[in-house]
Scaffold this active site. Structure first.
Site, mmCIF file in Angstrom:
data_model
loop_
_atom_site.group_PDB
_atom_site.id
_atom_site.type_symbol
_atom_site.label_atom_id
_atom_site.label_comp_id
_atom_site.label_asym_id
_atom_site.label_seq_id
_atom_site.Cartn_x
_atom_site.Cartn_y
_atom_site.Cartn_z
ATOM 1 N N LYS A 1 0.835 -1.211 0.000
ATOM 2 C CA LYS A 1 0.000 0.000 0.000
ATOM 3 C C LYS A 1 0.867 1.257 0.000
ATOM 4 O O LYS A 1 0.654 2.172 -0.794
ATOM 5 C CB LYS A 1 -0.910 0.006 1.234
ATOM 6 C CG LYS A 1 -1.568 1.343 1.522
ATOM 7 C CD LYS A 1 -2.463 1.299 2.741
ATOM 8 C CE LYS A 1 -1.797 1.559 4.062
ATOM 9 N NZ LYS A 1 -1.488 2.973 4.344
ATOM 10 N N ASN A 2 1.827 1.307 0.913
ATOM 11 C CA ASN A 2 2.574 2.552 1.093
ATOM 12 C C ASN A 2 3.619 2.804 0.005
ATOM 13 O O ASN A 2 4.286 3.840 0.017
ATOM 14 C CB ASN A 2 3.201 2.600 2.492
ATOM 15 C CG ASN A 2 2.143 2.786 3.559
ATOM 16 O OD1 ASN A 2 0.989 3.096 3.245
ATOM 17 N ND2 ASN A 2 2.512 2.592 4.809
ATOM 18 N N CYS B 1 -5.110 12.923 13.444
ATOM 19 C CA CYS B 1 -5.480 11.556 13.088
ATOM 20 C C CYS B 1 -5.448 10.717 14.356
ATOM 21 O O CYS B 1 -4.921 11.153 15.379
ATOM 22 C CB CYS B 1 -4.523 11.101 12.008
ATOM 23 S SG CYS B 1 -3.838 9.490 12.065
ATOM 24 N N ARG C 1 0.493 14.406 13.422
ATOM 25 C CA ARG C 1 0.931 14.208 12.040
ATOM 26 C C ARG C 1 0.922 15.489 11.194
ATOM 27 O O ARG C 1 0.203 15.588 10.192
ATOM 28 C CB ARG C 1 0.109 13.099 11.376
ATOM 29 C CG ARG C 1 0.167 11.809 12.180
ATOM 30 C CD ARG C 1 -0.519 10.670 11.497
ATOM 31 N NE ARG C 1 0.214 10.132 10.372
ATOM 32 C CZ ARG C 1 -0.249 9.174 9.583
ATOM 33 N NH1 ARG C 1 -1.427 8.658 9.795
ATOM 34 N NH2 ARG C 1 0.477 8.735 8.571
ATOM 35 N N ASP D 1 4.504 0.481 12.094
ATOM 36 C CA ASP D 1 3.335 -0.184 11.520
ATOM 37 C C ASP D 1 3.222 -1.658 11.934
ATOM 38 O O ASP D 1 2.254 -2.331 11.581
ATOM 39 C CB ASP D 1 3.349 -0.074 9.986
ATOM 40 C CG ASP D 1 3.057 1.344 9.518
ATOM 41 O OD1 ASP D 1 2.563 2.148 10.335
ATOM 42 O OD2 ASP D 1 3.326 1.646 8.338
ATOM 43 N N ARG E 1 -8.653 -0.549 4.423
ATOM 44 C CA ARG E 1 -7.746 0.459 3.863
ATOM 45 C C ARG E 1 -6.390 -0.166 3.532
ATOM 46 O O ARG E 1 -5.680 0.347 2.674
ATOM 47 C CB ARG E 1 -7.515 1.590 4.873
ATOM 48 C CG ARG E 1 -8.736 2.430 5.111
ATOM 49 C CD ARG E 1 -8.386 3.598 5.965
ATOM 50 N NE ARG E 1 -7.149 4.190 5.480
ATOM 51 C CZ ARG E 1 -6.323 4.935 6.197
ATOM 52 N NH1 ARG E 1 -6.604 5.188 7.445
ATOM 53 N NH2 ARG E 1 -5.242 5.433 5.676
HETATM 54 N N1 EPU Z 1 6.347 14.665 11.010
HETATM 55 C C1 EPU Z 1 6.491 15.999 11.290
HETATM 56 N N2 EPU Z 1 6.396 16.905 10.265
HETATM 57 C C2 EPU Z 1 6.159 16.529 8.976
HETATM 58 C C3 EPU Z 1 6.021 15.164 8.695
HETATM 59 C C4 EPU Z 1 6.112 14.237 9.734
HETATM 60 O O1 EPU Z 1 6.703 16.378 12.434
HETATM 61 O O2 EPU Z 1 6.083 17.394 8.107
HETATM 62 C C5 EPU Z 1 6.441 13.668 12.107
HETATM 63 C C6 EPU Z 1 5.131 12.915 12.335
HETATM 64 O O3 EPU Z 1 4.227 13.612 13.141
HETATM 65 C C7 EPU Z 1 5.617 11.615 12.952
HETATM 66 C C8 EPU Z 1 6.975 11.410 12.281
HETATM 67 O O4 EPU Z 1 7.337 12.660 11.717
HETATM 68 O O5 EPU Z 1 5.794 11.779 14.333
HETATM 69 C C9 EPU Z 1 7.004 10.358 11.196
HETATM 70 O O6 EPU Z 1 5.898 10.521 10.331
HETATM 71 P P1 EPU Z 1 5.993 10.260 8.774
HETATM 72 O O7 EPU Z 1 5.865 11.533 8.053
HETATM 73 O O8 EPU Z 1 7.162 9.388 8.454
HETATM 74 O O9 EPU Z 1 4.659 9.424 8.531
HETATM 75 P P2 EPU Z 1 3.799 9.449 7.193
HETATM 76 O O10 EPU Z 1 4.688 9.684 6.052
HETATM 77 O O11 EPU Z 1 2.627 10.329 7.395
HETATM 78 C C10 EPU Z 1 4.043 6.926 6.583
HETATM 79 C C11 EPU Z 1 3.126 5.769 6.377
HETATM 80 C C12 EPU Z 1 2.545 5.353 7.717
HETATM 81 C C13 EPU Z 1 3.703 4.956 8.638
HETATM 82 C C14 EPU Z 1 4.693 6.130 8.770
HETATM 83 C C15 EPU Z 1 5.929 5.788 9.577
HETATM 84 C C16 EPU Z 1 2.327 6.132 4.122
HETATM 85 C C17 EPU Z 1 1.209 6.484 3.222
HETATM 86 N N3 EPU Z 1 2.081 6.160 5.437
HETATM 87 O O12 EPU Z 1 3.258 7.971 7.153
HETATM 88 O O13 EPU Z 1 1.740 4.209 7.473
HETATM 89 O O14 EPU Z 1 3.217 4.636 9.922
HETATM 90 O O15 EPU Z 1 5.115 6.542 7.451
HETATM 91 O O16 EPU Z 1 6.587 4.699 9.036
HETATM 92 O O17 EPU Z 1 3.414 5.807 3.674
HETATM 93 C C18 EPU Z 1 -0.007 2.710 7.882
HETATM 94 O O18 EPU Z 1 0.250 2.159 6.800
HETATM 95 O O19 EPU Z 1 -0.787 2.186 8.729
HETATM 96 C C19 EPU Z 1 0.612 3.980 8.219
HETATM 97 C C20 EPU Z 1 0.129 4.783 9.177
#
Ligand code: EPU
Length: 419
Positions: free
Chosen positions: A22-23, A117, A122, A306, A398
């Site tokens: 998915k990701n 969320c 996030r 995850d 999802r």
């Molecule tokens: N963060 C910030 N600022 C930003 C972006 C992120 O502070 O601009 C923080 C977040 O709040 C969090 C940390 O950085 O504490 C890491 O978040 P990240 O941005 O890596 O998460 P994401 O990109 O929103 C993806 C996956 C998630 C997975 C996380 C961590 C996708 C579509 N989603 O989310 O997947 O948990 O990386 O590996 O790739 C899931 O599949 O169930 C899922 C939640």
């Protein structure tokens, strides 16, 4: 609303085919916006988040055809809308992934801010700051990120926090920017590497994906290619844990063992026998109860957040005391409260869950709160005495393709109740 009914107690045994990740599929579908000709994407999982992405691209005017094997033909040329509405973004945060490519290719993008969320705040500040450093003019207005740019330029971007979709957004933007972009403290997740491989198949010049420094030489145009999405490491890990908690023997096929090192190490530590081949992983628990493990989540190659909820379920029924610390998201323990209702002995102390394993759980009606939490409740249901009913399983849909069919094939007592 659909529910899952799980009759616990079966020891799982057999093979389970793993779907596309998915990701990885979500950013790859967003990356088609960068191309100036049609793109073919294969091994796309049939999931609600994928359907939402197809709808999001479709509303922009992108033409998508899907065949019966979920091979997608995406033609970005008819695009006429450069926006992602709140209505869609609120159902799937990953919609933010269209921001970078839309801006880089078309010079404008209006994307709704995702908001909070169930697992944490996030924010997307790093996506926005990175694009600004590349020359974008961005205002936040009426809950939308409104971004404009004539042509983005390369920049040195040092990310404060490791962010997966942040790295992906900036990588896609940099692919078409003028000059060189350096992304430092980049996410090293296999899904980032898969996106980079996809972009390179379209003509992008990228080095260092999979390390913490990615270098991109922007090119003038990218063209559609044919790309196959990598297998889902989290789905793989979830079925292996299903084997472990039931004392069973499960072989995940069509997967990539090298992307699961941290997870496999913990499964071995809990007493499972793990064997791997080029594209399969077998877990054999030999009828035993797993031993509790201690772990801390961290960005890749650390233990994935995850998989945290699934290991919380494992520790709940394991022998001994196990400690799980969540370091990536601030509120990712909603499943613990539901597991307590099933008789689990878990204490929450800040971002740590300490559990004293019990021999078995008791069935109870429980509620899914997010995708991985739902998966962990399915695992808990598999080892509970009696029938567990899980509500709000749209979260599971999802991210897990045909979960009841796949678990059913392994011998689990599971069925979907519709309506
Ligand atoms: N963060 C910030 N600022 C930003 C972006 C992120 O502070 O601009 C923080 C977040 O709040 C969090 C940390 O950085 O504490 C890491 O978040 P990240 O941005 O890596 O998460 P994401 O990109 O929103 C993806 C996956 C998630 C997975 C996380 C961590 C996708 C579509 N989603 O989310 O997947 O948990 O990386 O590996 O790739 C899931 O599949 O169930 C899922 C939640």
């Amino acid at each position: 609303m659909d529910r899952l009914l799980i009759s616990g107690g079966a020891r799982l045994n057999g093979h389970v085919p793993i779907s596309g990740a998915k990701n990885a599929a979500l950013p790859i579908l967003a990356s088609t916006l960068l191309a100036d000709s049609p793109m073919r994407v294969c091994n796309v999982p049939h999931l609600r988040d994928v359907t939402t992405t197809i709808e999001l691209l479709g509303r922009m005017g992108v033409e998508i055809t899907v065949d019966e094997r979920m091979q997608l033909e995406v033609d970005p040329r008819p695009i006429r809308e450069f926006a992602a509405s709140y209505e869609l973004v609120k159902t799937m945060r990953a919609s933010i992934l269209v921001l970078g490519p839309m801006l880089a290719r078309y010079g404008r993008a209006d994307v709704s801010l995702p908001g909070g969320c169930a697992i944490g705040a996030r924010p997307v500040n790093l996506h926005v700051a990175g694009l600004q450093a590349m020359g974008a003019d961005i205002v936040i207005e009426d809950g939308y990120i409104k971004a404009r740019a004539d042509r983005l330029h390369g920049a040195r971007l040092v990310l404060d926090t490791v962010t997966v979709t942040g790295t992906e957004n900036l990588l896609m933007a940099a692919a078409l920017a003028r000059g060189e972009t350096l992304i430092e403290n980049a996410a090293r997740e296999p899904e980032v590497v898969d996106l980079a491989d996809c972009l390179m198949s379209m003509g992008a010049q990228i080095e260092g994906a999979g390390t913490d420094t990615i270098t991109v030489q922007g090119v003038e145009t990218l063209s559609g290619s044919r790309y196959r999405v990598l297998p889902d490491r989290i789905e793989t890990g979830t079925y292996l844990v299903a084997g472990a908690v039931t004392g069973g023997k499960v072989r995940a096929t069509g997967t990539r063992p090298d992307n699961l090192d941290a997870v496999l190490a913990k499964l071995e530590e809990c007493g499972a026998k793990i064997t791997t081949g080029e594209d399969w992983i077998e877990l054999d628990m030999e009828g035993r109860r797993p031993a509790a493990v201690n772990l801390r989540t961290a960005p890749y190659p650390g233990f994935p957040t995850d998989m945290q909820a699934q290991f919380t379920a494992l520790n709940a029924i394991a022998e001994g005391v196990g400690t799980i610390t969540e370091t990536v998201f601030e509120n990712r323990f909603m499943h613990v409260l539901e597991m307590q209702r099933m008789g689990a002995d878990i204490k929450l102390e800040g971002n740590t869950a300490i559990s004293e394993g019990v021999p078995s759980l008791m069935a109870a009606p429980v509620m899914a709160t997010d995708l991985r939490a739902s998966a962990s409740l399915v695992l808990a249901g598999l080892v509970a005495e009696g029938d567990t009913v899980i509500e709000r399983i749209y979260h599971i849909d999802r991210g897990y393709e045909q979960i009841e069919e796949k678990l059913g094939q392994l011998g689990a007592g599971i069925r979907r109740i519709t309506g």
